[in-house]
Structures are given as C-alpha cells and as structure tokens.
Design a protein around this motif. Structure first.
Motif: not given
Length: 86
Positions: A46-59
């Motif tokens: 919907d183009g709303g104000p929320r933005v997510l960042l998804s990260e995956l790290w080895r350790d």
C-alpha cells in the motif's frame, strides 16, 4: 548458529523515497561483509510508512565485525524516521 534480524522502520512520508534508496544502498554494501548471508528491504504493497529490513548472519561474530567496521553508523536514519523496532 545463524542469526536473523528484522528491523521495522516508521518512515516520514516526505522522506520515504530518500530513506528507501539509502537503505537499499546500505544493504548492498553490507552484503559484501563476511558472514552477511542476506539483506532484504521489504516494502508494504500500500506504499505506507512502514519499511522492513530482513538480515541473515552466519553468527554473532559476523554481526560484531560489521558493527565495528570503521565508519559504520545508522545515524543517517534519524532525520528520516519517526520510530524503529528491532
């Protein structure tokens, strides 16, 4: 053990495009860090104000090394958001 991090940003409407461009740039740069397995910028349909960042790290060590990198800072985000949850 792999570690996933999800960050939710409340982005100021008038700064949304600027924030997304900068976050995508940071994500691309961070992918070059040893131990960073994934960085995804997720946007609501919907183009709303929320933005997510998804990260995956080895350790945990990979995350610590990223945070200790010279020049590493998230201060650029402060004038562009009204809130952030990790």
């Amino acid at each position: 053990m792999k570690i996933a991090i999800v960050i939710e940003f409340d982005v100021l409407a008038e700064r949304r495009d600027e924030f997304i461009a900068r976050l995508r740039e940071d994500a691309r740069e961070t992918l070059a860090d040893d131990g960073c397995l994934r960085m995804e910028v997720l946007l609501p349909q919907d183009g709303g104000p929320r933005v997510l960042l998804s990260e995956l790290w080895r350790d945990r060590q990979a995350i610590d090394n990223h945070r200790l990198k010279p020049g590493h800072s998230h201060d650029w985000q402060l004038p562009l958001i009204s809130g952030k949850r990790v």
